[in-house]
Scaffold this motif. Sequence first.
Motif, PDB file in Angstrom:
ATOM      1  N   HIS A  58       5.488   1.027   0.052  1.00 16.85           N
ATOM      2  CA  HIS A  58       4.057   0.763  -0.070  1.00 16.85           C
ATOM      3  C   HIS A  58       3.638   1.090  -1.485  1.00 16.85           C
ATOM      4  N   ALA A  59       2.563   0.445  -1.951  1.00 19.34           N
ATOM      5  CA  ALA A  59       2.094   0.638  -3.320  1.00 19.34           C
ATOM      6  C   ALA A  59       1.647   2.079  -3.514  1.00 19.34           C
ATOM      7  N   ALA A  96      17.484 -10.188  -7.850  1.00 25.18           N
ATOM      8  CA  ALA A  96      16.792  -9.230  -6.994  1.00 25.18           C
ATOM      9  C   ALA A  96      15.303  -9.174  -7.325  1.00 25.18           C
ATOM     10  N   ALA A  97      14.967  -9.141  -8.616  1.00 24.35           N
ATOM     11  CA  ALA A  97      13.555  -9.081  -9.009  1.00 24.35           C
ATOM     12  C   ALA A  97      12.810 -10.334  -8.571  1.00 24.35           C
ATOM     13  N   SER A  99       7.282  -9.074  -1.454  1.00 22.00           N
ATOM     14  CA  SER A  99       6.372  -7.935  -1.514  1.00 22.00           C
ATOM     15  C   SER A  99       5.304  -8.145  -2.585  1.00 22.00           C
ATOM     16  N   ASP A 100       4.157  -7.502  -2.374  1.00 19.58           N
ATOM     17  CA  ASP A 100       3.092  -7.515  -3.378  1.00 19.58           C
ATOM     18  C   ASP A 100       3.297  -6.438  -4.440  1.00 19.58           C
ATOM     19  N   ILE A 101       4.221  -5.533  -4.219  1.00 20.59           N
ATOM     20  CA  ILE A 101       4.518  -4.512  -5.227  1.00 20.59           C
ATOM     21  C   ILE A 101       5.229  -5.190  -6.400  1.00 20.59           C
ATOM     22  N   PRO A 102       4.776  -4.962  -7.641  1.00 18.23           N
ATOM     23  CA  PRO A 102       5.403  -5.615  -8.802  1.00 18.23           C
ATOM     24  C   PRO A 102       6.886  -5.258  -8.921  1.00 18.23           C
ATOM     25  N   SER A 103       7.632  -6.148  -9.558  1.00 14.29           N
ATOM     26  CA  SER A 103       9.051  -5.884  -9.791  1.00 14.29           C
ATOM     27  C   SER A 103       9.433  -6.308 -11.195  1.00 14.29           C
ATOM     28  N   ALA A 114       5.822   3.235  -4.188  1.00 16.26           N
ATOM     29  CA  ALA A 114       6.347   2.772  -5.480  1.00 16.26           C
ATOM     30  C   ALA A 114       5.248   2.080  -6.278  1.00 16.26           C
ATOM     31  N   ARG A 115       5.194   2.369  -7.573  1.00 20.16           N
ATOM     32  CA  ARG A 115       4.274   1.650  -8.459  1.00 20.16           C
ATOM     33  C   ARG A 115       4.853   0.286  -8.821  1.00 20.16           C
ATOM     34  N   ARG A 116       6.174   0.275  -9.030  1.00 21.26           N
ATOM     35  CA  ARG A 116       6.895  -0.948  -9.367  1.00 21.26           C
ATOM     36  C   ARG A 116       8.346  -0.756  -8.951  1.00 21.26           C
ATOM     37  N   VAL A 117       9.007  -1.834  -8.562  1.00 19.59           N
ATOM     38  CA  VAL A 117      10.427  -1.774  -8.232  1.00 19.59           C
ATOM     39  C   VAL A 117      11.200  -2.322  -9.429  1.00 19.59           C
ATOM     40  N   LEU A 118      12.121  -1.521  -9.948  1.00 23.64           N
ATOM     41  CA  LEU A 118      12.916  -1.907 -11.113  1.00 23.64           C
ATOM     42  C   LEU A 118      14.371  -2.052 -10.700  1.00 23.64           C
TER      43      LEU A 118
END
Length: 223
Positions: free
Chosen positions: A221-222, A113-114, A121-125, A96-100
């Motif tokens: 994972h990113a 949730a965001a 996680s280090d993945i942006p949200s 995922a690039r970002r979790v929306l």
Amino acid sequence: MNTEPVELRQRAAKHAALADPARLRIVDLLTLGDFSPTELQAELVMPSNLLSHHLRTLEEAGLVTRHRSEADRRRSYIRLAFGALDGLIPGAAHGARRVLFVCTRNSARSQLAAALWQRASDIPSSSAGTHPADHIAQGALDVARRHGLDLADRTPQGLNEVAGEGDFVVTVCDNAHEELTTMRGIHWSVPDPLRANTEEAFEDAFADISRRVHDLAPRLHAA
């Protein structure tokens, strides 16, 4: 006389239920989010009577539960039971690039949730609503503050303003999920705390979302 520990028999029942490829596929799907039986049927290309048999087996093994949709009461959602996969290996990871996170008003569940995701996680949200409210619900602000999160500087945003290519979309309310029929993603059927609008309802929603965030975070994972 059966002297095996209850826990051992429960684990054996889970393994027996998961020995069928179709049931294992159902659980793999449910490790990401909740599905209605109709959605599972479409994913698996399976007759409804056979799907019902598999779901009943999974329920009897304590792997899944179901509850009614808050939007369309004729629809139900299947979800993994809490702790269902303890000691078992979950499905494959995803990029995922970002979790929306998306709900209808972007005033409670998706905002929580965001914020929780940013801890896990280090993945942006980010978060958005299909029909955003004017402000974040007071109950969401309060429950966030009780758990060390600050939503005070956030405002509800529309999905069209926020959504981008590469987003891993997670709908966290039934209305948004059932409205966004063409958007690919996963669904968490989290009851709306604003219906009761009590401290307990917001605490329950927070706990539900927190468990799901911490279950999903290691599996992304990113990209």
